[in-house]
Design a protein around this motif. Structure first.
Motif, PDB file in Angstrom:
ATOM      1  N   ALA A 101      24.492  53.287  35.328  1.00 17.47           N
ATOM      2  CA  ALA A 101      24.600  52.004  34.631  1.00 17.47           C
ATOM      3  C   ALA A 101      25.551  52.136  33.439  1.00 17.47           C
ATOM      4  O   ALA A 101      26.360  51.241  33.181  1.00 17.47           O
ATOM      5  CB  ALA A 101      23.224  51.547  34.167  1.00 17.47           C
ATOM      6  N   ALA A 102      25.458  53.253  32.724  1.00 17.64           N
ATOM      7  CA  ALA A 102      26.350  53.477  31.577  1.00 17.64           C
ATOM      8  C   ALA A 102      27.800  53.570  32.045  1.00 17.64           C
ATOM      9  O   ALA A 102      28.703  53.013  31.408  1.00 17.64           O
ATOM     10  CB  ALA A 102      25.946  54.736  30.831  1.00 17.64           C
ATOM     11  N   LYS A 103      28.033  54.267  33.161  1.00 19.03           N
ATOM     12  CA  LYS A 103      29.391  54.374  33.703  1.00 19.03           C
ATOM     13  C   LYS A 103      29.922  53.001  34.105  1.00 19.03           C
ATOM     14  O   LYS A 103      31.083  52.680  33.854  1.00 19.03           O
ATOM     15  CB  LYS A 103      29.409  55.305  34.928  1.00 19.03           C
ATOM     16  CG  LYS A 103      29.408  56.764  34.585  1.00 19.03           C
ATOM     17  CD  LYS A 103      29.535  57.604  35.842  1.00 19.03           C
ATOM     18  CE  LYS A 103      29.564  59.077  35.541  1.00 19.03           C
ATOM     19  NZ  LYS A 103      29.685  59.884  36.764  1.00 19.03           N
ATOM     20  N   ALA A 104      29.068  52.207  34.743  1.00 20.70           N
ATOM     21  CA  ALA A 104      29.485  50.873  35.164  1.00 20.70           C
ATOM     22  C   ALA A 104      29.827  50.008  33.952  1.00 20.70           C
ATOM     23  O   ALA A 104      30.825  49.280  33.956  1.00 20.70           O
ATOM     24  CB  ALA A 104      28.383  50.215  36.002  1.00 20.70           C
ATOM     25  N   ALA A 105      29.011  50.102  32.898  1.00 19.61           N
ATOM     26  CA  ALA A 105      29.272  49.320  31.684  1.00 19.61           C
ATOM     27  C   ALA A 105      30.572  49.768  31.026  1.00 19.61           C
ATOM     28  O   ALA A 105      31.369  48.944  30.561  1.00 19.61           O
ATOM     29  CB  ALA A 105      28.106  49.476  30.711  1.00 19.61           C
ATOM     30  N   GLU A 106      30.790  51.081  31.007  1.00 16.67           N
ATOM     31  CA  GLU A 106      32.025  51.624  30.424  1.00 16.67           C
ATOM     32  C   GLU A 106      33.242  51.154  31.217  1.00 16.67           C
ATOM     33  O   GLU A 106      34.261  50.764  30.649  1.00 16.67           O
ATOM     34  CB  GLU A 106      31.958  53.154  30.415  1.00 16.67           C
ATOM     35  CG  GLU A 106      33.110  53.818  29.713  1.00 16.67           C
ATOM     36  CD  GLU A 106      32.953  55.328  29.685  1.00 16.67           C
ATOM     37  OE1 GLU A 106      33.977  56.014  29.886  1.00 16.67           O
ATOM     38  OE2 GLU A 106      31.842  55.805  29.466  1.00 16.67           O
ATOM     39  N   LYS A 107      33.117  51.171  32.540  1.00 16.81           N
ATOM     40  CA  LYS A 107      34.220  50.729  33.393  1.00 16.81           C
ATOM     41  C   LYS A 107      34.509  49.248  33.168  1.00 16.81           C
ATOM     42  O   LYS A 107      35.670  48.839  33.062  1.00 16.81           O
ATOM     43  CB  LYS A 107      33.861  50.976  34.862  1.00 16.81           C
ATOM     44  CG  LYS A 107      34.977  50.675  35.821  1.00 16.81           C
ATOM     45  CD  LYS A 107      34.586  51.008  37.248  1.00 16.81           C
ATOM     46  CE  LYS A 107      35.708  50.696  38.210  1.00 16.81           C
ATOM     47  NZ  LYS A 107      35.342  50.993  39.597  1.00 16.81           N
ATOM     48  N   ALA A 108      33.457  48.447  33.062  1.00 20.21           N
ATOM     49  CA  ALA A 108      33.628  47.017  32.822  1.00 20.21           C
ATOM     50  C   ALA A 108      34.290  46.781  31.466  1.00 20.21           C
ATOM     51  O   ALA A 108      35.160  45.913  31.336  1.00 20.21           O
ATOM     52  CB  ALA A 108      32.278  46.309  32.890  1.00 20.21           C
ATOM     53  N   ALA A 109      33.892  47.571  30.466  1.00 20.52           N
ATOM     54  CA  ALA A 109      34.486  47.435  29.137  1.00 20.52           C
ATOM     55  C   ALA A 109      35.970  47.781  29.171  1.00 20.52           C
ATOM     56  O   ALA A 109      36.792  47.095  28.559  1.00 20.52           O
ATOM     57  CB  ALA A 109      33.752  48.320  28.145  1.00 20.52           C
ATOM     58  N   LYS A 110      36.316  48.840  29.889  1.00 15.53           N
ATOM     59  CA  LYS A 110      37.728  49.226  30.013  1.00 15.53           C
ATOM     60  C   LYS A 110      38.533  48.123  30.694  1.00 15.53           C
ATOM     61  O   LYS A 110      39.639  47.797  30.275  1.00 15.53           O
ATOM     62  CB  LYS A 110      37.857  50.527  30.816  1.00 15.53           C
ATOM     63  CG  LYS A 110      37.552  51.766  30.024  1.00 15.53           C
ATOM     64  CD  LYS A 110      37.789  53.007  30.860  1.00 15.53           C
ATOM     65  CE  LYS A 110      37.471  54.270  30.101  1.00 15.53           C
ATOM     66  NZ  LYS A 110      37.688  55.465  30.925  1.00 15.53           N
ATOM     67  N   GLU A 111      37.967  47.555  31.765  1.00 15.55           N
ATOM     68  CA  GLU A 111      38.676  46.506  32.495  1.00 15.55           C
ATOM     69  C   GLU A 111      38.878  45.277  31.619  1.00 15.55           C
ATOM     70  O   GLU A 111      39.957  44.688  31.611  1.00 15.55           O
ATOM     71  CB  GLU A 111      37.906  46.138  33.761  1.00 15.55           C
ATOM     72  CG  GLU A 111      37.992  47.186  34.848  1.00 15.55           C
ATOM     73  CD  GLU A 111      37.167  46.849  36.068  1.00 15.55           C
ATOM     74  OE1 GLU A 111      36.533  45.771  36.114  1.00 15.55           O
ATOM     75  OE2 GLU A 111      37.152  47.674  36.994  1.00 15.55           O
ATOM     76  N   SER A 112      37.848  44.908  30.869  1.00 17.42           N
ATOM     77  CA  SER A 112      37.998  43.731  30.005  1.00 17.42           C
ATOM     78  C   SER A 112      39.009  44.006  28.896  1.00 17.42           C
ATOM     79  O   SER A 112      39.771  43.124  28.504  1.00 17.42           O
ATOM     80  CB  SER A 112      36.654  43.310  29.415  1.00 17.42           C
ATOM     81  OG  SER A 112      36.171  44.280  28.520  1.00 17.42           O
ATOM     82  N   THR A 113      39.056  45.236  28.391  1.00 15.53           N
ATOM     83  CA  THR A 113      40.038  45.607  27.372  1.00 15.53           C
ATOM     84  C   THR A 113      41.447  45.526  27.944  1.00 15.53           C
ATOM     85  O   THR A 113      42.354  44.995  27.297  1.00 15.53           O
ATOM     86  CB  THR A 113      39.762  47.036  26.856  1.00 15.53           C
ATOM     87  OG1 THR A 113      38.427  47.096  26.365  1.00 15.53           O
ATOM     88  CG2 THR A 113      40.727  47.424  25.764  1.00 15.53           C
ATOM     89  N   LYS A 114      41.623  46.005  29.159  1.00 15.10           N
ATOM     90  CA  LYS A 114      42.941  45.943  29.799  1.00 15.10           C
ATOM     91  C   LYS A 114      43.365  44.495  30.003  1.00 15.10           C
ATOM     92  O   LYS A 114      44.522  44.136  29.756  1.00 15.10           O
ATOM     93  CB  LYS A 114      42.921  46.669  31.151  1.00 15.10           C
ATOM     94  CG  LYS A 114      42.917  48.171  31.034  1.00 15.10           C
ATOM     95  CD  LYS A 114      42.920  48.825  32.401  1.00 15.10           C
ATOM     96  CE  LYS A 114      42.880  50.327  32.307  1.00 15.10           C
ATOM     97  NZ  LYS A 114      42.844  50.955  33.637  1.00 15.10           N
ATOM     98  N   GLU A 115      42.420  43.660  30.437  1.00 17.13           N
ATOM     99  CA  GLU A 115      42.744  42.247  30.650  1.00 17.13           C
ATOM    100  C   GLU A 115      43.147  41.592  29.337  1.00 17.13           C
ATOM    101  O   GLU A 115      44.093  40.817  29.288  1.00 17.13           O
ATOM    102  CB  GLU A 115      41.547  41.526  31.265  1.00 17.13           C
ATOM    103  CG  GLU A 115      41.309  41.870  32.719  1.00 17.13           C
ATOM    104  CD  GLU A 115      40.062  41.221  33.289  1.00 17.13           C
ATOM    105  OE1 GLU A 115      39.468  40.341  32.612  1.00 17.13           O
ATOM    106  OE2 GLU A 115      39.681  41.592  34.403  1.00 17.13           O
ATOM    107  N   ARG A 116      42.408  41.905  28.247  1.00 11.32           N
ATOM    108  CA  ARG A 116      42.747  41.341  26.945  1.00 11.32           C
ATOM    109  C   ARG A 116      44.112  41.813  26.482  1.00 11.32           C
ATOM    110  O   ARG A 116      44.887  41.043  25.942  1.00 11.32           O
ATOM    111  CB  ARG A 116      41.689  41.737  25.904  1.00 11.32           C
ATOM    112  CG  ARG A 116      40.899  40.523  25.475  1.00 11.32           C
ATOM    113  CD  ARG A 116      40.142  40.724  24.208  1.00 11.32           C
ATOM    114  NE  ARG A 116      38.863  41.339  24.519  1.00 11.32           N
ATOM    115  CZ  ARG A 116      38.244  42.203  23.740  1.00 11.32           C
ATOM    116  NH1 ARG A 116      38.758  42.556  22.602  1.00 11.32           N
ATOM    117  NH2 ARG A 116      37.098  42.711  24.085  1.00 11.32           N
ATOM    118  N   GLU A 117      44.417  43.089  26.709  1.00 16.49           N
ATOM    119  CA  GLU A 117      45.734  43.619  26.333  1.00 16.49           C
ATOM    120  C   GLU A 117      46.845  42.895  27.096  1.00 16.49           C
ATOM    121  O   GLU A 117      47.892  42.580  26.537  1.00 16.49           O
ATOM    122  CB  GLU A 117      45.802  45.123  26.594  1.00 16.49           C
ATOM    123  CG  GLU A 117      44.996  45.948  25.618  1.00 16.49           C
ATOM    124  CD  GLU A 117      44.974  47.431  25.968  1.00 16.49           C
ATOM    125  OE1 GLU A 117      45.507  47.814  27.043  1.00 16.49           O
ATOM    126  OE2 GLU A 117      44.427  48.197  25.181  1.00 16.49           O
TER     127      GLU A 117
END
Length: 160
Positions: A101-117
């Motif tokens: 679950a932590a890995k999935a949350a981290e991956k989702a956070a990275k993806e949202s950061t990339k989208e924002r960038e």
């Protein structure tokens, strides 16, 4: 010879008619149970005899069985060990689930950061293009000049 090794051997062999002293000796030598050392048949027979006197074993025609109290105790120990293993297994599964679950949350956070960038870089590019248009409106280029506004830079080029 240690009694615990004999009790464990008889319990593990679990023969209906009881275990012979040679079977017990072979099992102990094979598994190297507590109190293991090179044992002789006289040593094991004397230990079995003392266990019979203290009513830890029952002799049935040259074979040995555990008393019901000892057998219940071993069954209880075995059940406790099984419960502990299951509890440990459940704890490991829970840890793995939390980790996933932590890995999935981290991956989702990275993806949202990339989208924002990406959005920010697109907005920056749009601003640059708008700025170039404003500059062209304020200070129009000379006739024959081509204005290129890209996302990275604004250039002017004079046609020759």
């Amino acid at each position: 010879m240690e009694e615990g090794g004999i009790i464990e051997a008889i319990y593990a062999l679990d023969e209906k008619s009881g275990s012979s002293s040679s079977d017990i000796m072979k099992y102990i030598e094979l598994k190297k149970l507590p109190g293991y050392r090179k044992i002789s048949s006289t040593t094991i027979n004397s230990t079995l005899a003392s266990m019979l006197k203290r009513e830890k074993l029952i002799a049935v025609s040259g074979r040995y069985k555990l008393t019901p109290q000892i057998k219940e105790l071993k069954d209880h120990e075995k059940a406790e060990e099984k419960a502990a293993r299951e509890k440990e297994k459940a704890a490991k599964a829970k840890q793995k689930e939390e980790k996933d679950a932590a890995k999935a949350a981290e991956k989702a956070a990275k993806e949202s950061t990339k989208e924002r960038e990406k959005e920010v870089s697109k907005e920056g590019a749009k601003e640059k293009v708008e700025e170039a248009k404003k500059m062209a409106a304020i200070d129009p280029p000379r006739p024959g000049t081509v204005v290129k506004a890209s996302t990275d830079y604004v250039t002017t080029k004079v046609d020759e």
